[in-house]
Motif scaffolding. Structure first.
Motif, short mmCIF file in Angstrom:
data_model
loop_
_atom_site.label_atom_id
_atom_site.label_comp_id
_atom_site.label_asym_id
_atom_site.label_seq_id
_atom_site.Cartn_x
_atom_site.Cartn_y
_atom_site.Cartn_z
N LYS A 199 0.73 -0.85 0.14
CA LYS A 199 -0.23 0.17 -0.06
C LYS A 199 1.32 1.10 0.03
N ILE A 200 0.34 2.28 -0.59
CA ILE A 200 1.24 3.30 -0.99
C ILE A 200 0.25 4.51 -0.37
N LYS A 201 0.77 5.71 0.68
CA LYS A 201 -0.55 7.39 0.82
C LYS A 201 -0.32 7.75 -0.60
N LEU A 202 -1.06 8.18 -0.93
CA LEU A 202 -1.64 9.99 -1.88
C LEU A 202 -1.84 10.43 -0.83
N ASP A 203 -0.89 12.03 -2.22
CA ASP A 203 -1.56 12.90 -0.76
C ASP A 203 -2.49 13.27 -1.96
N SER A 204 -3.08 14.99 -1.50
CA SER A 204 -4.29 15.41 -2.25
C SER A 204 -4.14 15.52 -4.08
N ASN A 205 -2.87 15.74 -4.15
CA ASN A 205 -2.18 15.84 -5.38
C ASN A 205 -2.19 14.58 -6.62
N LYS A 206 -2.15 13.59 -5.91
CA LYS A 206 -2.60 12.39 -6.12
C LYS A 206 -1.51 11.55 -6.34
N THR A 207 0.06 12.10 -5.43
CA THR A 207 1.37 12.06 -5.42
C THR A 207 1.47 10.94 -4.08
N VAL A 208 2.72 10.05 -4.35
CA VAL A 208 3.22 9.67 -3.68
C VAL A 208 3.63 10.43 -2.03
N ASP A 209 2.56 9.97 -1.34
CA ASP A 209 3.38 10.90 0.33
C ASP A 209 3.97 9.92 1.27
N GLY A 210 5.01 9.79 1.15
CA GLY A 210 5.91 8.48 2.25
C GLY A 210 6.01 7.88 1.45
N GLY A 211 6.31 6.27 1.95
CA GLY A 211 7.25 5.09 1.39
C GLY A 211 5.78 4.28 0.93
N PHE A 212 5.91 2.81 1.00
CA PHE A 212 5.79 2.14 0.60
C PHE A 212 4.67 1.03 2.34
N ARG A 213 4.24 0.16 2.06
CA ARG A 213 3.37 -0.09 3.43
C ARG A 213 3.21 -1.82 3.23
N TYR A 214 3.33 -2.88 4.31
CA TYR A 214 3.10 -3.85 3.63
C TYR A 214 1.53 -4.14 4.85
N GLU A 215 0.69 -4.82 3.75
CA GLU A 215 -0.46 -5.89 4.92
C GLU A 215 -0.56 -6.93 5.33
N GLU A 216 0.09 -7.32 6.62
CA GLU A 216 -0.43 -8.92 6.21
C GLU A 216 -2.34 -9.63 6.13
N ALA A 217 -2.38 -11.19 5.51
CA ALA A 217 -3.88 -11.36 5.67
C ALA A 217 -3.37 -12.52 5.83
N ILE A 218 -4.90 -13.49 5.90
CA ILE A 218 -4.86 -14.74 5.59
C ILE A 218 -5.21 -15.31 4.34
N PRO A 219 -4.63 -15.83 3.48
CA PRO A 219 -4.81 -15.62 1.83
C PRO A 219 -5.99 -16.52 1.85
#
Length: 271
Positions: A199-219
């Motif tokens: 996952k990535i966070k976007l600002d109001s201009n739809k540009t990347v705000d910060g780095g990537f983030r990984y989220e775990e889930a049961i498949p």
């Protein structure tokens, strides 16, 4: 005490938030003594409670709640000064893994479990079936099982003719290759088989705000289950048991753990 089991076949990845976050990895809820992923009972209970629109029946099954600082009575604040929070007739247990799918170069997908998970299920289900390490459906001394990050020799495998006894109900149609691993190996394989979404966070201009983030889930395609039953102080035992069974059978598709707009957390429920 009579314990009922409800099985969950995951249609989509399922994430229930954990208590820790390491670096850019958003972890999943895990059992403290095994580190296996699980679904907290409060998550399942909250979902079932919110799906019941009848205020009186909801309070009968799950107890009342606070609203405007007062305990509710049929969904409305009770003006009685002696009103108290009450316990419902139904208890809900944690959701446990029974079989989890792992990619395999040799067999497409192999569902893995271990003696610890199988013994836990057998006790609750009051079943007796063969439980030992390296049981599998496909016994062949010349066959090796290539999992995502592990290889198991065919000479170590033991044929399990009655493997379907440990794969309940409708799930047997989808689960066709099973392997029982030692507890310590199963924990490692399950960890490597978890779904990880970037996952990535976007600002109001739809540009990347910060780095990537990984989220775990049961498949998806994981087979899980949760126990439920009547509390010791249940007032309407038979009616409450039938009411919850009706709730579970009315809509076999549940959404657990949030992110509904992303199609996450959908499970097929069956007894």
């Amino acid at each position: 005490m009579n314990i009922n089991l409800q099985h969950l076949y995951l249609i989509a990845p399922l994430h229930t938030g954990g208590t820790t976050q390491e670096g850019n990895l958003l972890g999943i809820a895990r059992e403290s003594h095994t580190n296996f992923p699980y679904i907290p009972s409060s998550t399942i209970r909250g979902k079932l409670r919110s799906s019941q629109s009848d205020d009186a029946l909801r309070e009968q099954l799950f107890g009342n709640e606070l609203k405007d600082g007062k305990p509710t009575n049929h969904g409305k604040p009770d003006d009685n000064d002696n009103a108290q929070l009450t316990q419902g007739d139904i208890w809900i247990g944690d959701g446990s893994i029974l079989w989890l799918p792992i990619p395999s170069l040799s067999h497409g997908v192999v569902w893995v479990s271990c003696p610890l998970l199988l013994h836990r299920y057998a006790r609750l289900a009051e079943k007796t079936f063969k439980i030992e390490e390296y049981l599998c459906k496909f016994k062949n001394d010349k066959t090796q099982i290539y999992l995502k990050d592990a290889i198991f020799k065919g000479s170590d495998l033991k044929e399990w003719p009655n493997w379907k006894e440990a794969v309940p109900g409708a799930a047997t149609q989808g689960i066709d290759h099973v392997l029982v691993l030692p507890d310590q190996h199963c924990g490692t394989i399950i960890q490597m088989g978890l779904w990880r979404q970037v996952k990535i966070k976007l600002d109001s201009n739809k540009t990347v705000d910060g780095g990537f983030r990984y989220e775990e889930a049961i498949p998806p395609d994981t087979l899980m289950y949760f126990p439920w039953g009547l509390t010791s102080q249940a007032k309407n035992s038979e009616a409450s048991e039938k009411a919850l069974q009706a709730m579970l059978s009315k809509d076999p598709i549940l959404q657990i753990g949030g992110q509904e707009s992303l199609g996450r957390g959908f499970v097929q429920s069956f007894a």
